[in-house]
Write an enzyme that holds these catalytic residues in place. Structure first.
Site, PDB file in Angstrom:
ATOM      1  CG  HIS A 144      20.903   6.903  12.331  1.00 52.27           C
ATOM      2  ND1 HIS A 144      21.317   6.041  13.318  1.00 52.27           N
ATOM      3  CD2 HIS A 144      19.617   6.595  12.059  1.00 52.27           C
ATOM      4  CE1 HIS A 144      20.315   5.235  13.617  1.00 52.27           C
ATOM      5  NE2 HIS A 144      19.266   5.541  12.879  1.00 52.27           N
ATOM      6  CD  GLU A 198      12.184   8.419   8.682  1.00 52.68           C
ATOM      7  OE1 GLU A 198      11.758   7.631   7.818  1.00 52.68           O
ATOM      8  OE2 GLU A 198      11.637   8.569   9.783  1.00 52.68           O
TER       9      GLU A 198
HETATM   10  N1  ACO Z   1      21.101  18.542   9.725  1.00 50.22           N
HETATM   11  C1  ACO Z   1      21.919  19.453  10.274  1.00 50.22           C
HETATM   12  N2  ACO Z   1      22.687  19.223  11.350  1.00 50.22           N
HETATM   13  C2  ACO Z   1      22.649  17.974  11.854  1.00 50.22           C
HETATM   14  C3  ACO Z   1      21.835  16.971  11.323  1.00 50.22           C
HETATM   15  C4  ACO Z   1      21.040  17.296  10.210  1.00 50.22           C
HETATM   16  N3  ACO Z   1      20.232  16.399   9.661  1.00 50.22           N
HETATM   17  N4  ACO Z   1      21.989  15.841  12.061  1.00 50.22           N
HETATM   18  C5  ACO Z   1      22.870  16.128  13.016  1.00 50.22           C
HETATM   19  N5  ACO Z   1      23.259  17.413  12.896  1.00 50.22           N
HETATM   20  C6  ACO Z   1      24.230  18.122  13.723  1.00 50.22           C
HETATM   21  C7  ACO Z   1      23.582  18.825  14.906  1.00 50.22           C
HETATM   22  O1  ACO Z   1      23.074  20.076  14.585  1.00 50.22           O
HETATM   23  C8  ACO Z   1      24.742  18.883  15.869  1.00 50.22           C
HETATM   24  O2  ACO Z   1      25.580  19.921  15.456  1.00 50.22           O
HETATM   25  P1  ACO Z   1      26.402  20.789  16.551  1.00 50.22           P
HETATM   26  O3  ACO Z   1      27.311  19.813  17.236  1.00 50.22           O
HETATM   27  O4  ACO Z   1      27.121  21.795  15.713  1.00 50.22           O
HETATM   28  O5  ACO Z   1      25.375  21.380  17.483  1.00 50.22           O
HETATM   29  C9  ACO Z   1      25.472  17.585  15.602  1.00 50.22           C
HETATM   30  O6  ACO Z   1      25.135  17.200  14.272  1.00 50.22           O
HETATM   31  C10 ACO Z   1      25.087  16.498  16.574  1.00 50.22           C
HETATM   32  O7  ACO Z   1      23.660  16.494  16.737  1.00 50.22           O
HETATM   33  P2  ACO Z   1      22.909  15.417  17.665  1.00 50.22           P
HETATM   34  O8  ACO Z   1      21.457  15.712  17.691  1.00 50.22           O
HETATM   35  O9  ACO Z   1      23.615  15.270  18.965  1.00 50.22           O
HETATM   36  O10 ACO Z   1      23.271  14.135  16.809  1.00 50.22           O
HETATM   37  P3  ACO Z   1      22.579  12.751  16.676  1.00 50.22           P
HETATM   38  O11 ACO Z   1      23.513  11.912  15.935  1.00 50.22           O
HETATM   39  O12 ACO Z   1      22.096  12.254  17.941  1.00 50.22           O
HETATM   40  O13 ACO Z   1      21.324  13.101  15.745  1.00 50.22           O
HETATM   41  C11 ACO Z   1      19.371  12.832  14.558  1.00 50.22           C
HETATM   42  C12 ACO Z   1      20.572  12.121  15.154  1.00 50.22           C
HETATM   43  C13 ACO Z   1      18.496  13.340  15.694  1.00 50.22           C
HETATM   44  C14 ACO Z   1      18.593  11.814  13.734  1.00 50.22           C
HETATM   45  C15 ACO Z   1      19.854  14.004  13.669  1.00 50.22           C
HETATM   46  O14 ACO Z   1      20.770  13.538  12.712  1.00 50.22           O
HETATM   47  C16 ACO Z   1      18.719  14.752  13.012  1.00 50.22           C
HETATM   48  O15 ACO Z   1      18.094  15.607  13.656  1.00 50.22           O
HETATM   49  N6  ACO Z   1      18.413  14.462  11.712  1.00 50.22           N
HETATM   50  C17 ACO Z   1      17.333  15.114  11.020  1.00 50.22           C
HETATM   51  C18 ACO Z   1      15.997  14.467  11.337  1.00 50.22           C
HETATM   52  C19 ACO Z   1      15.882  13.066  10.751  1.00 50.22           C
HETATM   53  O16 ACO Z   1      16.221  12.827   9.600  1.00 50.22           O
HETATM   54  N7  ACO Z   1      15.368  12.147  11.581  1.00 50.22           N
HETATM   55  C20 ACO Z   1      15.184  10.742  11.188  1.00 50.22           C
HETATM   56  C21 ACO Z   1      16.270   9.874  11.766  1.00 50.22           C
HETATM   57  S1  ACO Z   1      16.109   8.186  11.210  1.00 50.22           S
HETATM   58  C22 ACO Z   1      14.946   7.530  12.225  1.00 50.22           C
HETATM   59  O17 ACO Z   1      14.765   7.894  13.337  1.00 50.22           O
HETATM   60  C23 ACO Z   1      14.083   6.476  11.682  1.00 50.22           C
END
Ligand code: ACO
Length: 361
Positions: free
Chosen positions: A245, A303
């Site tokens: 998140h 989710e």
């Molecule tokens: N699985 C694997 N790696 C992850 C995940 C995940 N679920 N979430 C974050 N990361 C990693 C990224 O790959 C990245 O790694 P890196 O620095 O080595 O490249 C790092 O964490 C940061 O990623 P960002 O996209 O900048 O982080 P952010 O905190 O903004 O991401 C997000 C939030 C987009 C929700 C992310 O956690 C994600 O993609 N989760 C999976 C999809 C999901 O569950 N979405 C629902 C969110 S809840 C909602 O919107 C209601």
């Protein structure tokens, strides 16, 4: 440059606050745990709308008005449903909502609150070759959605769905709420603002995640080795759906609320064994993520257990984001009204990094 606008405050709001360090969600002065399972969705709609519409009626009257709005939406859109049904269920719902009046009155808002709840079951039934079931204005909002869907229904299931709708009704300045506020800031109508929110919600990084959670659970079940499957996904650069998140650095409080709802539903059904399996996958995912991304605290988000709850409620995974929209629409509307009442046109700057024209003739 604030890539992703991390930590940028783009609005003052009285609607909700997400405490990412503490793992708390406040909605208009109430903690999530005070509302979820205790307040009906219609009551929470009133809580969110309070002060943003003139002459807002009391809870019971507003819930009756939402019931009437469900009937009105069904009657207005029924002639078009056959044309919408061949689209994917989310696009079909969005297209149906685009056909509603784009006004600013309470009646416009209530039609928008009603629309995802009415359109989703009607479109699902049509794709199954069944006739849509008309709404019952006197029924509870969630109970009516299940009744129109035509699957298993019970007071416990209706309460579970109602708790879900309350749990996701608002959540700070997430991507879809921001998109809604941007459109509202141009003084376009409420339907236009909600359509922007719907567009943003669809993506798998936001409200599109719960369907893929089910696909992940099924794939892990087939593989027989959660840790290996999850590690393989990470190694291929994939994200684990239902985890991570932007704001929460601890567990999303909504995940625990929804898990408790699923647990209550699951005591005497196959939901119980699905939950037990999901819990082992969750544990494996948290461990794999801790090793793969030690620099970032990636925890379970809303989710993951949304997927289990909506599956138990009888929705196909393709329609999970529609049900999310059925809850979030109240928050979007309140934010749109708040933006119009207190904000200005949202118009940030971009920094030009492209080629410059050759000014020498
Ligand atoms: N699985 C694997 N790696 C992850 C995940 C995940 N679920 N979430 C974050 N990361 C990693 C990224 O790959 C990245 O790694 P890196 O620095 O080595 O490249 C790092 O964490 C940061 O990623 P960002 O996209 O900048 O982080 P952010 O905190 O903004 O991401 C997000 C939030 C987009 C929700 C992310 O956690 C994600 O993609 N989760 C999976 C999809 C999901 O569950 N979405 C629902 C969110 S809840 C909602 O919107 C209601």
């Amino acid at each position: 440059m604030a890539n992703g606008l991390d930590d940028v405050v783009a609005a003052d709001t009285v609607l909700s606050d997400v405490d990412g360090a503490g793992g708390h969600l406040t909605i208009r002065g109430h903690s999530l745990t005070e509302l979820a399972g205790h307040w009906r969705y219609g009551q929470v709609v009133r809580l969110l709308f309070d002060g943003f519409f003139d002459e807002l009626p009391g809870d019971a009257e507003l819930e009756r008005a939402i019931g009437k709005a469900r009937v009105e939406v069904f009657e207005r859109l029924q002639p078009m449903l056959g044309q919408l049904a061949p689209l994917d269920i989310y696009s079909a719902m969005r297209a149906g909502i685009a056909l509603l009046p784009d006004g600013e009155e309470l009646a416009d808002a209530l039609r928008l609150v009603a629309a995802p709840t009415v359109l989703t079951p009607a479109l699902l039934r049509l794709t199954r070759g069944e006739k849509p079931v008309a709404p019952d204005a006197r029924a509870g909002h969630a109970a009516d959605m299940l009744r129109m869907l035509g699957g298993p229904s019970s007071p416990a299931l209706a309460k579970a769905l109602d708790t879900y709708l309350v749990t996701v009704c608002d959540h700070g300045l997430n991507a879809s709420t921001f998109a809604t506020r941007v459109v509202a800031s141009t003084q376009a109508g409420l339907a236009s603002a909600i359509l922007a929110g719907l567009g943003a919600l669809k993506g798998p990084l936001h409200g599109g995640a719960p369907g893929p959670v089910i696909e992940m659970l099924d794939a892990i079940e087939a593989s027989g080795d959660a840790a290996a499957w999850l590690s393989d996904e990470i190694a291929r650069g994939e994200r684990i759906m239902g985890f991570g998140h932007r704001i929460y650095r601890v567990r999303d409080p909504r995940a625990d609320v929804l898990k408790a709802v699923v647990r209550r539903l699951g005591t005497r059904s196959e939901t119980g064994s699905r939950l037990a399996f999901a819990e082992t996958v969750e544990q494996a995912a948290l461990e794999v993520l801790k090793v793969a991304k030690p620099q970032r605290s990636i925890q379970t988000n809303v989710e993951f257990y949304t997927a289990l709850l909506l599956e138990a409620a009888g929705f196909p995974k393709e329609a999970f984001s529609n049900v999310f929209a059925a809850g979030r629409v109240a928050g979007w509307i309140a934010h749109a009204r708040e933006q119009q009442a207190t904000g200005r046109l949202i118009r940030p700057q971009s920094r030009y990094v492209g080629p410059v024209p050759d000014l020498v003739a």
